[in-house]
Design a protein around this motif. Sequence first.
Motif, PDB file in Angstrom:
ATOM      1  N   GLU A 154       0.924  -1.151  -0.126  1.00 14.64           N
ATOM      2  CA  GLU A 154       0.161   0.081   0.082  1.00 14.64           C
ATOM      3  C   GLU A 154       0.873   1.127   0.125  1.00 14.64           C
ATOM      4  O   GLU A 154       0.653   2.134  -0.547  1.00 14.64           O
TER       5      GLU A 154
ATOM      6  N   ASP B 138     -10.958  -4.446  16.325  1.00 12.00           N
ATOM      7  CA  ASP B 138     -10.898  -3.801  15.105  1.00 12.00           C
ATOM      8  C   ASP B 138     -11.423  -2.036  15.251  1.00 12.00           C
ATOM      9  O   ASP B 138     -12.281  -1.992  15.965  1.00 12.00           O
TER      10      ASP B 138
ATOM     11  N   PRO C  81      -7.749  -4.566  -4.737  1.00 11.57           N
ATOM     12  CA  PRO C  81      -8.823  -5.949  -5.060  1.00 11.57           C
ATOM     13  C   PRO C  81      -9.121  -5.709  -6.656  1.00 11.57           C
ATOM     14  O   PRO C  81      -9.024  -6.729  -7.412  1.00 11.57           O
TER      15      PRO C  81
ATOM     16  N   ARG D 121      -6.548  -0.165  -0.194  1.00 10.06           N
ATOM     17  CA  ARG D 121      -6.359  -1.416   0.204  1.00 10.06           C
ATOM     18  C   ARG D 121      -8.015  -2.052  -0.060  1.00 10.06           C
ATOM     19  O   ARG D 121      -8.060  -3.094  -0.365  1.00 10.06           O
ATOM     20  N   LEU D 122      -8.846  -1.422   0.295  1.00  8.88           N
ATOM     21  CA  LEU D 122     -10.299  -1.868   0.046  1.00  8.88           C
ATOM     22  C   LEU D 122     -10.881  -1.805  -1.307  1.00  8.88           C
ATOM     23  O   LEU D 122     -11.637  -2.429  -1.870  1.00  8.88           O
ATOM     24  N   GLU D 123     -10.565  -0.801  -2.336  1.00  7.91           N
ATOM     25  CA  GLU D 123     -10.922  -0.586  -3.422  1.00  7.91           C
ATOM     26  C   GLU D 123      -9.922  -0.895  -4.772  1.00  7.91           C
ATOM     27  O   GLU D 123     -10.288  -1.575  -5.402  1.00  7.91           O
TER      28      GLU D 123
ATOM     29  N   ASN E 274      -6.847   3.463   3.014  1.00  4.94           N
ATOM     30  CA  ASN E 274      -7.939   2.452   3.115  1.00  4.94           C
ATOM     31  C   ASN E 274      -8.603   2.311   1.824  1.00  4.94           C
ATOM     32  O   ASN E 274      -9.062   1.103   1.408  1.00  4.94           O
ATOM     33  N   LYS E 275      -8.756   3.319   0.841  1.00  2.00           N
ATOM     34  CA  LYS E 275      -9.169   3.177  -0.483  1.00  2.00           C
ATOM     35  C   LYS E 275      -8.236   2.431  -1.184  1.00  2.00           C
ATOM     36  O   LYS E 275      -8.601   1.492  -1.998  1.00  2.00           O
TER      37      LYS E 275
ATOM     38  N   ASN F 137     -10.713   1.781   9.960  1.00  2.00           N
ATOM     39  CA  ASN F 137      -9.928   1.036   9.021  1.00  2.00           C
ATOM     40  C   ASN F 137     -10.719   0.726   7.790  1.00  2.00           C
ATOM     41  O   ASN F 137     -10.256   0.568   6.856  1.00  2.00           O
ATOM     42  N   PHE F 138     -12.134   0.705   8.292  1.00  2.00           N
ATOM     43  CA  PHE F 138     -13.061   0.215   6.835  1.00  2.00           C
ATOM     44  C   PHE F 138     -13.847   1.392   6.206  1.00  2.00           C
ATOM     45  O   PHE F 138     -14.656   1.238   5.297  1.00  2.00           O
ATOM     46  N   SER F 139     -13.340   2.597   6.621  1.00  2.00           N
ATOM     47  CA  SER F 139     -13.734   3.948   5.691  1.00  2.00           C
ATOM     48  C   SER F 139     -12.718   4.187   4.673  1.00  2.00           C
ATOM     49  O   SER F 139     -11.729   4.307   4.763  1.00  2.00           O
ATOM     50  N   THR F 140     -13.467   4.279   3.396  1.00  2.00           N
ATOM     51  CA  THR F 140     -12.689   4.766   2.296  1.00  2.00           C
ATOM     52  C   THR F 140     -12.434   6.077   2.098  1.00  2.00           C
ATOM     53  O   THR F 140     -12.112   6.536   0.879  1.00  2.00           O
TER      54      THR F 140
END
Length: 443
Positions: free
Chosen positions: A132, A182, A202, A197-199, A194-195, A186-189
């Motif tokens: 990241e 948790d 993937p 990692r999460l978007e 976080n963006k 950490n789950f907010s984009t």
Amino acid sequence: MDLLYRFQKYLVESLSISEENRILLAVSGGRDSMLMAYLFIEAGLDCIIAHCNFNLRGAESDKDEELVREFAGAHGVSFFSHNFDTENYAKEKRISIQMAARELRYAWFAKLRLQERADWIAIAQHQNDHIETALLNLTRGTGLRGLRGILPKQGRLIRPLLFLSSAEVTAQVAKLSIPFRDDQSNFSTKYARNKMRLEVIPKLKEVNPDFETVMIDNITNFQESYQLLQSFISPIRENLFRSNGDYIEVYKTALASYIGNGSLLFELFRPFGFTKSVLRDLQDAWNGESGRYFQSSGYEMLLDRTLIRLRPLMDSKLKADTVQLHSDSVLINFDGRIFETKLDTDVSIIRENAIAKLDFDHLSFPLQIRYWKEGDIFHPLGMSGRQKVSDFFTQQKIDRYEKERIPLLINGNGDILWIVGYRIDNRYRITESTKKVFTLVYK
């Protein structure tokens, strides 16, 4: 291969950590840092646990702290925590909450490490953090240096989990039944990391399912390429840049063969933080008028006639400092410079730059000693008119750096009495009508 064995192998081979070392563990309560703490304890290493409560999530922040405190107590490890007013700090510094938390925690970790005589500060970043960071740096244009990702060891910081992927951390925490909490942020984009990692990642894995493995290989290649580049640049830099007291100097004749190569110039000046745009300005000014001044976030650079001089940015408080000098003062210390004073009737003229003899009856005490400021004017000895101090410096061939370090003696009415080491003011010279002489000796 057994996890504990891999961990110990990485500590020794990649981080050069020995059994004699004491480690400060930065533990947030998340699965990564809790696994790191577990492994250090299982390895039997001397460690302490430090937890930061940033007070950003109300009761949830307090529950994180309690979890880490109980874990440390259950394993007989010393526990330290600190509460921060992160939001107010961010407002005062005009920085983001994330940057504020980073500054606060690393400053506290550094202080606590010294207090507890720890050798290293361990941060629980793993391979996915590594990836990241490299991708984020790519979007910010940091070049090859930024593509190296996270370094395993940096100053007193170590990253003992860089041999593990995020999936491995999750699996091992479940397997070993390690408690963790948790952080929902950490789950907010809305945050860039976080963006990524999460978007973003993937989507890249849809293109290549082995993307993470490929990226780790790429980062290794970037690190090796950067090391190769530095092995070429460092000897050149060491040969060019020489320390000279408060300054770092490089002669223009020595740098001339590199000035046309922007990329090479950028690498040579990288330790001083100058951007490519500033260095392009340096290239444009190379054959022009001397005295051009350039600045980075931490350094200032002067292009003189025959050389370039660099120095760390002066503290603005230092520039503003003044000291007062009373009629009965004997010794004065101004920024490490010593002035000795004397009051007598000796009207003889002494032509020494380090001595100023002034007509006492024209002085208004207390006098002041300070540095030059833009707009300062005086009447040079031997002249009936006035002159800007900056013009006097130019005539004396005193460059910008030197003139900012030359003290001025100021009368109580604001007049400049003496440019220390150079010239007194004509209005305050000794004359036939002088009865008392105020003498200053600059040591």
